[in-house]
Write an enzyme that holds these catalytic residues in place. Structure first.
Site, PDB file in Angstrom:
ATOM      1  N   CYS A 192       0.856  -1.184   0.000  1.00 57.47           N
ATOM      2  CA  CYS A 192       0.000   0.000   0.000  1.00 57.47           C
ATOM      3  C   CYS A 192       0.889   1.230   0.000  1.00 57.47           C
ATOM      4  O   CYS A 192       2.104   1.119   0.107  1.00 57.47           O
ATOM      5  CB  CYS A 192      -0.910  -0.003   1.233  1.00 57.47           C
ATOM      6  SG  CYS A 192      -2.315   1.139   1.055  1.00 57.47           S
ATOM      7  N   CYS A 243      -0.221   4.234   1.861  1.00 58.20           N
ATOM      8  CA  CYS A 243      -0.644   5.224   2.868  1.00 58.20           C
ATOM      9  C   CYS A 243       0.440   5.530   3.903  1.00 58.20           C
ATOM     10  O   CYS A 243       0.506   6.642   4.411  1.00 58.20           O
ATOM     11  CB  CYS A 243      -1.944   4.800   3.535  1.00 58.20           C
ATOM     12  SG  CYS A 243      -1.866   3.209   4.361  1.00 58.20           S
ATOM     13  N   CYS A 277      -3.791   6.147  -0.155  1.00 59.26           N
ATOM     14  CA  CYS A 277      -3.219   4.865  -0.569  1.00 59.26           C
ATOM     15  C   CYS A 277      -2.717   4.830  -2.012  1.00 59.26           C
ATOM     16  O   CYS A 277      -2.649   3.760  -2.623  1.00 59.26           O
ATOM     17  CB  CYS A 277      -4.234   3.750  -0.315  1.00 59.26           C
ATOM     18  SG  CYS A 277      -4.728   3.670   1.429  1.00 59.26           S
ATOM     19  N   LYS A 322     -12.257  -5.096   1.902  1.00 54.68           N
ATOM     20  CA  LYS A 322     -11.721  -4.240   2.960  1.00 54.68           C
ATOM     21  C   LYS A 322     -12.655  -3.050   3.134  1.00 54.68           C
ATOM     22  O   LYS A 322     -12.884  -2.281   2.200  1.00 54.68           O
ATOM     23  CB  LYS A 322     -10.315  -3.774   2.582  1.00 54.68           C
ATOM     24  CG  LYS A 322      -9.711  -2.831   3.608  1.00 54.68           C
ATOM     25  CD  LYS A 322      -8.273  -2.526   3.284  1.00 54.68           C
ATOM     26  CE  LYS A 322      -7.708  -1.514   4.253  1.00 54.68           C
ATOM     27  NZ  LYS A 322      -6.300  -1.205   3.957  1.00 54.68           N
ATOM     28  N   ARG A 368      -3.519   3.484  12.503  1.00 54.69           N
ATOM     29  CA  ARG A 368      -3.029   4.696  11.831  1.00 54.69           C
ATOM     30  C   ARG A 368      -2.066   5.469  12.723  1.00 54.69           C
ATOM     31  O   ARG A 368      -1.181   6.161  12.234  1.00 54.69           O
ATOM     32  CB  ARG A 368      -4.208   5.530  11.348  1.00 54.69           C
ATOM     33  CG  ARG A 368      -4.926   4.778  10.220  1.00 54.69           C
ATOM     34  CD  ARG A 368      -6.103   5.503   9.638  1.00 54.69           C
ATOM     35  NE  ARG A 368      -6.778   4.613   8.674  1.00 54.69           N
ATOM     36  CZ  ARG A 368      -7.947   4.862   8.129  1.00 54.69           C
ATOM     37  NH1 ARG A 368      -8.590   5.984   8.428  1.00 54.69           N
ATOM     38  NH2 ARG A 368      -8.482   4.018   7.283  1.00 54.69           N
ATOM     39  N   ARG A 403     -11.101   7.454   3.399  1.00 56.61           N
ATOM     40  CA  ARG A 403     -10.813   6.448   2.372  1.00 56.61           C
ATOM     41  C   ARG A 403     -12.081   5.871   1.743  1.00 56.61           C
ATOM     42  O   ARG A 403     -12.063   4.801   1.153  1.00 56.61           O
ATOM     43  CB  ARG A 403     -10.014   5.293   2.994  1.00 56.61           C
ATOM     44  CG  ARG A 403      -8.738   5.695   3.697  1.00 56.61           C
ATOM     45  CD  ARG A 403      -7.706   4.591   3.612  1.00 56.61           C
ATOM     46  NE  ARG A 403      -6.668   4.647   4.613  1.00 56.61           N
ATOM     47  CZ  ARG A 403      -5.718   5.563   4.694  1.00 56.61           C
ATOM     48  NH1 ARG A 403      -5.704   6.580   3.829  1.00 56.61           N
ATOM     49  NH2 ARG A 403      -4.788   5.511   5.632  1.00 56.61           N
ATOM     50  N   GLU A 426     -16.253  -8.208  -5.274  1.00 51.08           N
ATOM     51  CA  GLU A 426     -14.822  -7.890  -5.104  1.00 51.08           C
ATOM     52  C   GLU A 426     -13.988  -9.175  -5.160  1.00 51.08           C
ATOM     53  O   GLU A 426     -12.930  -9.223  -5.790  1.00 51.08           O
ATOM     54  CB  GLU A 426     -14.584  -7.193  -3.750  1.00 51.08           C
ATOM     55  CG  GLU A 426     -15.079  -5.752  -3.679  1.00 51.08           C
ATOM     56  CD  GLU A 426     -14.150  -4.762  -4.373  1.00 51.08           C
ATOM     57  OE1 GLU A 426     -13.102  -5.172  -4.915  1.00 51.08           O
ATOM     58  OE2 GLU A 426     -14.478  -3.560  -4.389  1.00 51.08           O
ATOM     59  N   LYS A 485     -11.617  -7.959   5.869  1.00 49.89           N
ATOM     60  CA  LYS A 485     -11.041  -7.106   6.899  1.00 49.89           C
ATOM     61  C   LYS A 485     -11.988  -5.947   7.185  1.00 49.89           C
ATOM     62  O   LYS A 485     -12.462  -5.328   6.232  1.00 49.89           O
ATOM     63  CB  LYS A 485      -9.700  -6.585   6.384  1.00 49.89           C
ATOM     64  CG  LYS A 485      -9.049  -5.571   7.267  1.00 49.89           C
ATOM     65  CD  LYS A 485      -7.814  -5.060   6.597  1.00 49.89           C
ATOM     66  CE  LYS A 485      -7.272  -3.927   7.435  1.00 49.89           C
ATOM     67  NZ  LYS A 485      -6.241  -3.196   6.791  1.00 49.89           N
ATOM     68  N   SER A 530      -6.530  -3.618  14.275  1.00 54.12           N
ATOM     69  CA  SER A 530      -6.047  -2.883  15.451  1.00 54.12           C
ATOM     70  C   SER A 530      -7.160  -2.513  16.428  1.00 54.12           C
ATOM     71  O   SER A 530      -6.994  -2.643  17.640  1.00 54.12           O
ATOM     72  CB  SER A 530      -5.301  -1.631  14.993  1.00 54.12           C
ATOM     73  OG  SER A 530      -6.137  -0.803  14.201  1.00 54.12           O
ATOM     74  N   TYR A 547      -2.655  -9.373  15.975  1.00 51.99           N
ATOM     75  CA  TYR A 547      -1.583  -8.854  16.835  1.00 51.99           C
ATOM     76  C   TYR A 547      -1.338  -9.759  18.028  1.00 51.99           C
ATOM     77  O   TYR A 547      -0.353  -9.613  18.729  1.00 51.99           O
ATOM     78  CB  TYR A 547      -1.930  -7.422  17.279  1.00 51.99           C
ATOM     79  CG  TYR A 547      -2.078  -6.500  16.089  1.00 51.99           C
ATOM     80  CD1 TYR A 547      -0.945  -5.994  15.453  1.00 51.99           C
ATOM     81  CD2 TYR A 547      -3.330  -6.204  15.554  1.00 51.99           C
ATOM     82  CE1 TYR A 547      -1.068  -5.187  14.329  1.00 51.99           C
ATOM     83  CE2 TYR A 547      -3.471  -5.404  14.429  1.00 51.99           C
ATOM     84  CZ  TYR A 547      -2.334  -4.903  13.821  1.00 51.99           C
ATOM     85  OH  TYR A 547      -2.463  -4.121  12.699  1.00 51.99           O
TER      86      TYR A 547
HETATM   87  C1  PBG Z   1      -3.180  -0.082   4.629  1.00 52.02           C
HETATM   88  C2  PBG Z   1      -3.609  -0.890   5.786  1.00 52.02           C
HETATM   89  C3  PBG Z   1      -4.367  -0.476   6.884  1.00 52.02           C
HETATM   90  C4  PBG Z   1      -4.476  -1.585   7.724  1.00 52.02           C
HETATM   91  C5  PBG Z   1      -3.778  -2.630   7.127  1.00 52.02           C
HETATM   92  N1  PBG Z   1      -3.265  -2.174   5.909  1.00 52.02           N
HETATM   93  C6  PBG Z   1      -4.904   0.838   7.243  1.00 52.02           C
HETATM   94  C7  PBG Z   1      -5.923   1.536   6.472  1.00 52.02           C
HETATM   95  O1  PBG Z   1      -6.491   1.021   5.507  1.00 52.02           O
HETATM   96  O2  PBG Z   1      -6.171   2.676   6.835  1.00 52.02           O
HETATM   97  C8  PBG Z   1      -5.218  -1.625   9.027  1.00 52.02           C
HETATM   98  C9  PBG Z   1      -4.817  -2.710   9.955  1.00 52.02           C
HETATM   99  C10 PBG Z   1      -5.320  -2.551  11.338  1.00 52.02           C
HETATM  100  O3  PBG Z   1      -6.147  -1.691  11.661  1.00 52.02           O
HETATM  101  O4  PBG Z   1      -4.864  -3.346  12.164  1.00 52.02           O
HETATM  102  N2  PBG Z   1      -1.796  -0.070   4.489  1.00 52.02           N
END
Ligand code: PBG
Length: 340
Positions: free
Chosen positions: A130, A132, A140, A210, A220, A232, A249, A264, A291, A330
């Protein structure tokens, strides 16, 4: 009525489900949902420096690691029997296009090489693909003004850069790439780039489904990748979109050559995981326990409100039951320790 006499004179069950529950050995014998460390992938944040282990405030127990610290963690993750790690890079300098992500001296390629030096052949080094984390605007991909004059990600210009990014990673020795930017055509572009440059064996795990989720908030902070303006929603999916959109998708990504797919976040989208698994039972399906899912549970655990280990195993169990064979989490190392 005397105290000996029961008022109940009727029904006793012939079938007793509790017989499957009295004995812990019987319970274990009839279990179906299995969480296996080798099916877990641990997300790791890498940055430059020496001896750096910067705690991520919003994600207690997770760190931004310099490469020397990172390789120690990778060795440990391998010893614990995990499937692999997925890498997120935090570059020293960001720019409009995310150059650091596209050059072989960038942080992510350095991390790939460092990790590949220390692990055996069964442990996977996967890259999150990605822009970002690498762009100064935090979006992104490359920006352009759209038909309405608003700044937005330029889909097709980003495809070209995704090819550059993944080829640099392939040359650095990555075992699998995981594009997460939700650009239309990203899988086809990366596949074609690989196939034309001698990497036809390299698999792609697509973040096919996603959502534009508030559950990425803590990430973030961790990856220093919050968008500097806007959000986004023009590329990630609407959380309230029809499930059919998720299936489309997946269908497109498979047609473009995705080897594995991902949904996700995980816990708020178990229904989607289930539907994708139902529709494409033979396709390896991953789910990202993101996260926000981590931080909410951690916060409650740190307050002593819940039992972290039990909550985590129960949650991951629900993700497996929904149909995801692979989980990015995690807690991967903790789970491996708990299960040892
Ligand atoms: C983009 C990406 C994101 C996450 C994984 N890959 C962030 C986003 O789309 O803003 C989020 C993972 C998480 O929240 O644990 N590189």
């Amino acid at each position: 009525m005397s105290s000996q006499e029961s008022e109940y004179n009727g029904f006793f069950p012939a079938t007793r489900m509790r017989r499957l529950r009295y004995h812990s050995g019987v319970r274990r014998l009839v279990q179906e949902t299995v969480i296996r460390p080798e099916r877990l992938i641990w997300p790791v944040f890498v940055r430059s420096g020496q001896g750096v282990r910067t705690p991520i405030a919003s994600m207690p127990g997770q760190f931004q690691l310099s490469l020397d610290e990172f390789v120690k963690e990778v060795r440990e993750a391998e010893q614990l029997g995990l499937g692999g790690v997925i890498l997120f890079g935090i570059p020293d300098t960001k720019d409009a296009v995310g150059s650091d992500a596209m050059c072989e001296s960038g942080i992510i390629c350095q991390a790939i090489r460092a990790a590949k030096d220390v692990v055996g052949k069964d442990f996977l080094i996967i890259s999150d693909v990605c822009f970002c984390e690498y762009t100064d605007h935090g979006h992104c991909g490359v920006l352009k003004q759209n038909y309405a004059g608003q700044w937005d990600v330029d889909n097709d210009a980003t495809l070209e850069n995704l090819t550059r990014q993944t080829l640099a990673q392939a040359r650095a020795g990555v075992d699998m790439v995981a594009p997460s930017g939700m650009m239309d055509g990203m899988i086809g572009a990366i596949r074609r780039g690989f196939d034309a440059n001698g990497f036809s064996e390299l698999p792609i795990m697509s973040y096919s489904v996603k959502y534009a989720s508030a559950f990425y908030g803590p990430f973030r902070d961790a990856a220093e990748s919050a968008p500097q303006f806007g959000d986004r929603r023009s590329y990630q999916m609407d959380p309230l979109a029809a499930a059919e959109q998720a299936l489309r998708e997946v269908e497109l990504d498979l047609a473009e050559g995705a080897d594995m797919i991902m949904v996700k976040p995980a816990l708020p989208y178990l229904d989607i995981i289930h539907q994708v698994h139902d529709r494409y039972p033979g396709v390896p399906l991953a789910a990202y326990n993101v996260s926000g899912e981590y931080s909410m549970t951690k916060a409650a655990a740190l307050n002593g409100w819940i039992d972290e280990k039990r909550i985590v195993l129960e949650s991951l169990g629900s993700i497996v039951r929904a149909g995801a064979g692979i989980i990015l989490t995690y807690w991967a190392k903790d789970v491996a320790r708990w299960m040892a």
